[in-house]
Design a protein around this motif. Sequence first.
Motif, PDB file in Angstrom:
ATOM      1  N   ILE A 680       1.154  -1.330   0.123  1.00 20.50           N
ATOM      2  CA  ILE A 680       0.076  -0.318  -0.119  1.00 20.50           C
ATOM      3  C   ILE A 680       0.904   1.167  -0.160  1.00 20.50           C
ATOM      4  N   ARG A 681       1.045   1.720  -0.295  1.00 29.81           N
ATOM      5  CA  ARG A 681       1.568   3.708  -0.373  1.00 29.81           C
ATOM      6  C   ARG A 681       0.670   4.672  -0.796  1.00 29.81           C
ATOM      7  N   LYS A 682       1.422   5.798  -0.382  1.00 35.03           N
ATOM      8  CA  LYS A 682       0.503   7.167  -0.174  1.00 35.03           C
ATOM      9  C   LYS A 682       0.026   7.521  -1.751  1.00 35.03           C
ATOM     10  N   GLY A 683      -1.550   7.434  -2.258  1.00 37.63           N
ATOM     11  CA  GLY A 683      -2.367   7.947  -3.071  1.00 37.63           C
ATOM     12  C   GLY A 683      -3.531   7.183  -3.446  1.00 37.63           C
ATOM     13  N   THR A 684      -3.219   6.275  -2.932  1.00 42.47           N
ATOM     14  CA  THR A 684      -4.121   4.881  -2.829  1.00 42.47           C
ATOM     15  C   THR A 684      -5.467   5.308  -2.056  1.00 42.47           C
ATOM     16  N   VAL A 685      -6.726   4.009  -2.758  1.00 37.67           N
ATOM     17  CA  VAL A 685      -7.618   4.825  -1.375  1.00 37.67           C
ATOM     18  C   VAL A 685      -8.168   3.575  -0.889  1.00 37.67           C
ATOM     19  N   LEU A 686      -8.944   3.609   0.210  1.00 39.28           N
ATOM     20  CA  LEU A 686      -9.528   2.542   1.180  1.00 39.28           C
ATOM     21  C   LEU A 686     -11.057   2.735   0.702  1.00 39.28           C
ATOM     22  N   ALA A 687     -11.596   1.672   0.262  1.00 38.94           N
ATOM     23  CA  ALA A 687     -13.063   1.533  -1.085  1.00 38.94           C
ATOM     24  C   ALA A 687     -14.017   1.389  -1.095  1.00 38.94           C
ATOM     25  N   SER A 688     -15.546   1.349  -0.601  1.00 37.26           N
ATOM     26  CA  SER A 688     -16.365  -0.129  -1.593  1.00 37.26           C
ATOM     27  C   SER A 688     -16.366   0.122  -3.011  1.00 37.26           C
ATOM     28  N   LEU A 689     -15.993  -0.126  -3.467  1.00 36.82           N
ATOM     29  CA  LEU A 689     -15.882   0.409  -4.948  1.00 36.82           C
ATOM     30  C   LEU A 689     -16.475  -0.909  -6.008  1.00 36.82           C
ATOM     31  N   PRO A 690     -17.347  -0.615  -6.919  1.00 36.81           N
ATOM     32  CA  PRO A 690     -18.432  -2.185  -8.076  1.00 36.81           C
ATOM     33  C   PRO A 690     -16.481  -2.846  -8.955  1.00 36.81           C
ATOM     34  N   ASP A 691     -17.341  -3.566  -8.671  1.00 38.42           N
ATOM     35  CA  ASP A 691     -16.593  -4.460  -8.508  1.00 38.42           C
ATOM     36  C   ASP A 691     -16.377  -5.367 -10.571  1.00 38.42           C
ATOM     37  N   PRO A 692     -15.332  -5.300 -11.371  1.00 40.43           N
ATOM     38  CA  PRO A 692     -13.994  -4.810 -11.281  1.00 40.43           C
ATOM     39  C   PRO A 692     -13.682  -3.434 -11.148  1.00 40.43           C
ATOM     40  N   VAL A 693     -12.678  -3.034 -10.449  1.00 40.51           N
ATOM     41  CA  VAL A 693     -12.672  -1.236 -10.262  1.00 40.51           C
ATOM     42  C   VAL A 693     -11.962  -1.068 -10.987  1.00 40.51           C
ATOM     43  N   PRO A 694     -12.351   0.174 -11.906  1.00 40.96           N
ATOM     44  CA  PRO A 694     -11.167   0.003 -13.038  1.00 40.96           C
ATOM     45  C   PRO A 694      -9.924   0.769 -12.311  1.00 40.96           C
ATOM     46  N   LEU A 695      -8.358   0.594 -13.447  1.00 38.87           N
ATOM     47  CA  LEU A 695      -7.431   1.527 -13.586  1.00 38.87           C
ATOM     48  C   LEU A 695      -6.941   2.166 -14.791  1.00 38.87           C
ATOM     49  N   HIS A 696      -6.480   3.356 -13.961  1.00 41.10           N
ATOM     50  CA  HIS A 696      -6.493   4.365 -15.000  1.00 41.10           C
ATOM     51  C   HIS A 696      -4.846   4.551 -16.312  1.00 41.10           C
ATOM     52  N   THR A 697      -5.063   5.153 -16.691  1.00 40.99           N
ATOM     53  CA  THR A 697      -3.356   4.788 -17.200  1.00 40.99           C
ATOM     54  C   THR A 697      -2.998   6.458 -17.571  1.00 40.99           C
ATOM     55  N   GLY A 698      -4.626   7.222 -17.433  1.00 43.92           N
ATOM     56  CA  GLY A 698      -4.263   8.672 -17.554  1.00 43.92           C
ATOM     57  C   GLY A 698      -5.231   9.500 -17.430  1.00 43.92           C
ATOM     58  N   PHE A 699      -5.222  10.523 -18.025  1.00 49.84           N
ATOM     59  CA  PHE A 699      -6.764  11.342 -17.894  1.00 49.84           C
ATOM     60  C   PHE A 699      -6.230  12.352 -18.907  1.00 49.84           C
ATOM     61  N   VAL A 700      -7.683  13.291 -19.200  1.00 51.66           N
ATOM     62  CA  VAL A 700      -7.347  14.292 -19.668  1.00 51.66           C
ATOM     63  C   VAL A 700      -8.149  15.266 -18.720  1.00 51.66           C
ATOM     64  N   ALA A 701      -7.254  16.386 -18.593  1.00 50.48           N
ATOM     65  CA  ALA A 701      -7.806  18.074 -17.979  1.00 50.48           C
ATOM     66  C   ALA A 701      -7.744  18.953 -19.151  1.00 50.48           C
ATOM     67  N   THR A 702      -8.567  19.289 -18.440  1.00 47.42           N
ATOM     68  CA  THR A 702      -9.431  20.813 -19.291  1.00 47.42           C
ATOM     69  C   THR A 702      -9.046  21.911 -18.678  1.00 47.42           C
ATOM     70  N   PHE A 703      -8.546  22.915 -19.345  1.00 50.43           N
ATOM     71  CA  PHE A 703      -7.991  24.396 -18.750  1.00 50.43           C
ATOM     72  C   PHE A 703      -8.557  25.403 -19.276  1.00 50.43           C
ATOM     73  N   SER A 704      -8.584  26.251 -18.565  1.00 53.41           N
ATOM     74  CA  SER A 704      -9.081  27.616 -18.892  1.00 53.41           C
ATOM     75  C   SER A 704      -7.452  28.502 -20.101  1.00 53.41           C
ATOM     76  N   SER A 705      -7.851  28.830 -20.634  1.00 56.24           N
ATOM     77  CA  SER A 705      -6.809  29.636 -21.906  1.00 56.24           C
ATOM     78  C   SER A 705      -5.903  30.294 -20.778  1.00 56.24           C
ATOM     79  N   SER A 706      -6.825  31.242 -19.729  1.00 49.77           N
ATOM     80  CA  SER A 706      -5.959  32.397 -19.354  1.00 49.77           C
ATOM     81  C   SER A 706      -4.877  31.400 -18.953  1.00 49.77           C
ATOM     82  N   GLU A 707      -5.193  30.384 -18.424  1.00 51.46           N
ATOM     83  CA  GLU A 707      -4.125  29.721 -16.968  1.00 51.46           C
ATOM     84  C   GLU A 707      -2.598  30.204 -17.838  1.00 51.46           C
ATOM     85  N   PHE A 708      -2.341  30.171 -19.267  1.00 54.39           N
ATOM     86  CA  PHE A 708      -1.284  29.976 -20.296  1.00 54.39           C
ATOM     87  C   PHE A 708      -0.921  31.284 -20.395  1.00 54.39           C
TER      88      PHE A 708
END
Length: 850
Positions: A680-708
């Motif tokens: 077990i490591r930091k960043g994990t969760v203890l949960a009651s999630l549906p089986d099978p629990v999904p695992l993610h290899t990445g994500f898409v994030a939305t930023f406001s153009s004003s951030e850049f």
Amino acid sequence: MASIFTFDPDPPRVSSPWSISESSTPQSTLAGNRLAIRTCSSATLRSADHDSLSDYGISKLDPEPQEGPTEYKLHLLLRPRRLYTYMSTGHVVAGSYHSRASVSTSFPTTPSSYETAMKPQQTRSTHSRQERLQHLTTQLLWRLQQSSPFHSSTATNNLVLPLLPDMASQSDAPQRPARLLPGLEESQGALYEIGVADDGTFVGLTQDELEESLGNLQIMAGSLGCKMDVLRRVVVGECEWEGDSVESHIEGLWVAEALVSPDLDYYRAAPKEGDASGVEKKPVSEDDHSSTGQIRVSITGPSIAGKSSLLGTLTSSSLDNGRGKSRLSLLKHRHEISSGITSSVAQELIGYSGDSSDTVDVINYASGNVAAWDDIHAMSVGSRLAFVSDLPGSVRFSKSMLRGLISWAPHYVILCIPANCDDGTASGSDSKPAEQTTEIDLALSYLELCIKLEVPILIAITKMDLASRAGLRNTLAKVLSVLKLSGKKPAMLPVSGSADKVAGLQRIGTVEGGEVKKVIDAMAGDTLLTVPIALTSAVDGSGIEKLHAFLRYLPVPAKPSLRTIDLSKAQSQPPTGNVFDIDEIFAIPPSKVYSISSDQTSKQNQGVVLCGLVRYGAVSIGDTLVVGPLLANPHWQHVRVVSVRNLRLPVRKLTEDQVGTIGIEPISQSDEPPPHLSRIRKGTVLASLPDPVPLHTGFVATFSSSEFASAESPPLLLGGNAIVYIANIRTAVKVTCVELAENEVISTPPSPAEPEFFCFDGDPDRGQINGDSRERRNADIQKAIDSTDAAEDVHITFSFVTSLEWVEIGSRVLVMPGASTLASSAPLSGSGPGGLSGLEGFVGRVRVVI
């Protein structure tokens, strides 16, 4: 050490004083750390079922330890002892309650003197008997808590007091509480040596007195949800006494050793029909968790702002000496004490009691009868608890700072800015104005970061005892300028008078409380718009009372600001089950763990305690959940919750938005390999999630153009690495795709495995060519971002570099490009290369998970 978690690495062992070899009695076995004991029926003591003192080769035990799980008792009777005409063990040791026995070893006692001595003692009231039984039970609870390795447990407000033996025999009187008393789940038990004086002398009891003492101990144990096992009974001598018929009786004198331990098997078993125990096993109710209001606050700012000293004064009500005296109790490491620079997150608890319309008392370590967080809980019931985290200020430790600012999801941030960091001193003086200017710039970077993260802010101008009028004016002008550009509304509080500075360390007066309430009322529920500003000093105490008033009266948001989920564009809903974010992990050696599982099969399955925040739902003792994603196969491990603490307070349940610690044990599944909780490591969760629990290899994030749009923004390179913070996750990612306005998509550069990255001696410098191409590509990205309408969004795809994660759609994400490089190359207190402070980043939302 100031931390949410307390663990004694070497708690007192349940070690029998009869063991000459100092081995533990009872002995621990490998299967589930069960206790191997010699149990004897206490219903009848038969002469053939005992030991003799000569079998042990000792004449007395070591004196009773002041602390630990071992208790010596001459007896546990609720009546006076009889008088003896002879005792081979000598005189009865005085000082024990109800011990009125008088012994003569050289001459007999006449019946008249016996009757005269006994009559006044037989009139003792039932009330005093009940008081003695309650006192003995409280003492037993304290001894049980002494062998608990995980957390301190000093509060006894939930103690279920036992009834007298004659009252407990009624059919309608419960013999056990509905649930095990919180805090006893991991107790190793308590040993009682009955018939032994405090100095270890064997005094002994007659058979009926020993039976009655053991019966009372059984009632005491049952009232706490525990069981009692008699480990040994030994004949240590003999006595003679005369009955009512002036007939002499000669009996043996006995001592007994009994183990009292939590009856976990009883509370784990399901209730059966027709159960004659009279115990109603109720479901988890509101009484099983802390209902006192709790607010989480993080203190941040530059390293010279005096954050730790300010928190030390808030928690101890002692003024600082100008050299960091008040902060010493908060520091965890030796190098922090020597350098004065905090490198880790320190956490403290402050309580408040009293009517909010009248003077409110501050509950901290300066309050009477407060030795631990449990005492603060007990004295703050029905009012408010403030859980305050002191974050590192140096950019060298920005990882710890950002984790404390994001993972712990504070309701408010107290931004400390020193009043003397921009006093305009002449360049020829010794105060080095260039460095002071750097500190004010770093403080403003902290302010801009908090504004980006949309965390409610309270600004504390510290070190007012060192401030000059010009320096304070310059500092406030720059702070107000940043607030104005961000659309925030500052609310300056008046300076306190000198007469009430010291008094404000321990209470909140009506005047100070009224000023703070006016500011809070002016917020009208919008805590992000208004930014209160208080002038403080940990040396002379100015402004401390106002900070206490804010901690007492600030409204607690319905949801933590960093966990507010905007699902307007999300593709899925948040889970309906329980989610506990794991931010710290503590492994306990198997010898220290009292497991409720009897099928533990591996020495590698150490006890594990998880620290963090309940994001959704509630977590209760006995729940079966999954923990992960783990760096192993399977990625999710089934576990059972065996203990729960809310800010060190033993409870049965942690509810939504509460911080605490949870002890777990693995559950073996038939189709899974042996469990390994060590992964077990930091960043994990203890949960009651549906089986099978999904695992993610990445994500898409939305930023406001004003951030850049800012010229001071750090470069976010396509194909480059960055550090992301999502809820309790901190990990490295790679930028793989950027989607700009009008669906313009720029993909990742070619893979390093492609042939164009290989060259021979005589070939053109392909590395230079590819580098130029990459620079042109990133220049094109920046040009496209600059031309994008400020109202439009930029979608960036990230892939995790080293791990699989569980990410929730709609979560806020903080991206720090090259944060580690900037932080490591930055000076101790100053900005990074290129004028960057190391705190610049991009804040967005998770749009899609991959």
